[in-house]
Design a protein around this motif. Sequence first.
Motif, PDB file in Angstrom:
ATOM      1  N   ALA A 153      83.725  34.544  64.767  1.00 21.93           N
ATOM      2  CA  ALA A 153      82.285  34.330  64.540  1.00 21.93           C
ATOM      3  C   ALA A 153      81.623  33.836  65.825  1.00 21.93           C
ATOM      4  O   ALA A 153      80.547  34.317  66.210  1.00 21.93           O
ATOM      5  CB  ALA A 153      82.083  33.315  63.409  1.00 21.93           C
ATOM      6  N   SER A 164      85.354  32.298  57.778  1.00 20.11           N
ATOM      7  CA  SER A 164      85.018  31.935  59.161  1.00 20.11           C
ATOM      8  C   SER A 164      84.662  30.465  59.315  1.00 20.11           C
ATOM      9  O   SER A 164      84.046  30.069  60.292  1.00 20.11           O
ATOM     10  CB  SER A 164      83.903  32.830  59.683  1.00 20.11           C
ATOM     11  OG  SER A 164      82.858  32.946  58.741  1.00 20.11           O
ATOM     12  N   ILE A 194      81.561  37.538  58.655  1.00 22.81           N
ATOM     13  CA  ILE A 194      82.990  37.275  58.857  1.00 22.81           C
ATOM     14  C   ILE A 194      83.467  36.450  57.675  1.00 22.81           C
ATOM     15  O   ILE A 194      83.056  35.288  57.505  1.00 22.81           O
ATOM     16  CB  ILE A 194      83.245  36.493  60.171  1.00 22.81           C
ATOM     17  CG1 ILE A 194      82.624  37.223  61.368  1.00 22.81           C
ATOM     18  CG2 ILE A 194      84.738  36.289  60.401  1.00 22.81           C
ATOM     19  CD1 ILE A 194      81.263  36.726  61.774  1.00 22.81           C
ATOM     20  N   LEU A 220      78.387  33.307  58.188  1.00 20.57           N
ATOM     21  CA  LEU A 220      79.663  32.608  58.018  1.00 20.57           C
ATOM     22  C   LEU A 220      80.018  32.591  56.537  1.00 20.57           C
ATOM     23  O   LEU A 220      79.140  32.595  55.673  1.00 20.57           O
ATOM     24  CB  LEU A 220      79.550  31.160  58.503  1.00 20.57           C
ATOM     25  CG  LEU A 220      79.239  30.922  59.975  1.00 20.57           C
ATOM     26  CD1 LEU A 220      78.885  29.441  60.195  1.00 20.57           C
ATOM     27  CD2 LEU A 220      80.422  31.314  60.851  1.00 20.57           C
ATOM     28  N   VAL A 249      74.918  36.061  62.652  1.00 19.25           N
ATOM     29  CA  VAL A 249      76.207  35.823  62.002  1.00 19.25           C
ATOM     30  C   VAL A 249      76.018  35.283  60.587  1.00 19.25           C
ATOM     31  O   VAL A 249      75.181  34.409  60.363  1.00 19.25           O
ATOM     32  CB  VAL A 249      77.038  34.823  62.851  1.00 19.25           C
ATOM     33  CG1 VAL A 249      78.195  34.235  62.046  1.00 19.25           C
ATOM     34  CG2 VAL A 249      77.571  35.497  64.118  1.00 19.25           C
TER      35      VAL A 249
END
Length: 258
Positions: free
Chosen positions: A19, A10, A7, A31, A29
């Motif tokens: 996120a 984020s 993302i 970031l 994830v």
Amino acid sequence: MARTALITGSTSGIGAGIAEALARAGCNVVLNGLGAGGEIEALRARLAQEHGVDVRYDGADMTRPAEIAAMVERAVAAFGAVDVLVNNAGIQHVAAVDEFPVERWDAILAVNLSSAFHTTRAALPAMRRNGWGRIVNVASAHALVASPFKSAYVAAKHGLAGFTKCVALEVAQAGITVNAICPGYVRTPLVDAQIPDQARTRGISEEEVVQKIMLAGQPTKRFVGIDEVAALAVYLASDAAQSITGAVLPIDGGWTAQ
Ligand code: NAD
């Protein structure tokens, strides 16, 4: 196997909300975004701990194509693919077009539009290999309608809507969907920063900016929740949403229905 979501932007606001929602849904994830190192690390560690997923941070600058490509390459090397790509990083500047600072125009186009091209082109090969991918572009109601004094932002967001449709057509048979989410006003640091600017440009108070400008066009008369935008992104990233592609979806309290 857990899917991996990257993302952009984020570290704050809508991107941080997306996120967290994707982590809650079981995705690893990546970031990305600007900010203070300590705060970013606290967010990274909290998401990993609360949701039991692998969470990393990549500080690539969304104005720099080479950094963007390297970020996606690192994510693919670490996780095998970026299965869910959320192009969310965005900046704003409010000024009359004939007074618009040239370097602000260039920066807004780079972060809000071109970065999505650079992430998409880098992420697609692994998505194609896997026969599965989701690209969610966080556009804006300003991808569908305009407001004065936001020429660069409106141009970039309209461009992002067009880019969304084009890529959706190119990958339609590859198990990959590409959609744009178009929020109305969401109360985030980006919106907070605009309030004094707008008050100055229009010669009105900050409270009048909120009531008479921001929420004037939003029939529900309330800000859209970050959690609401995040829930839509999680849905678009799901298997159930496989037939939604090339869509430019308002989540704007009725703003663009008018
Ligand atoms: P925000 O300012 O809270 O977050 C923006 C994020 O982008 C931050 O993480 C920031 O670090 C990151 N970013 C900015 N420049 C960057 C760069 N050069 N490289 C890497 N990261 C960078 O804003 P937000 O309101 O959460 O906005 C997120 C997205 O949602 C933006 O694309 C914005 O246009 C869109 N949007 C916001 C609203 C709203 O009302 N807040 C409405 C419609 C659309």
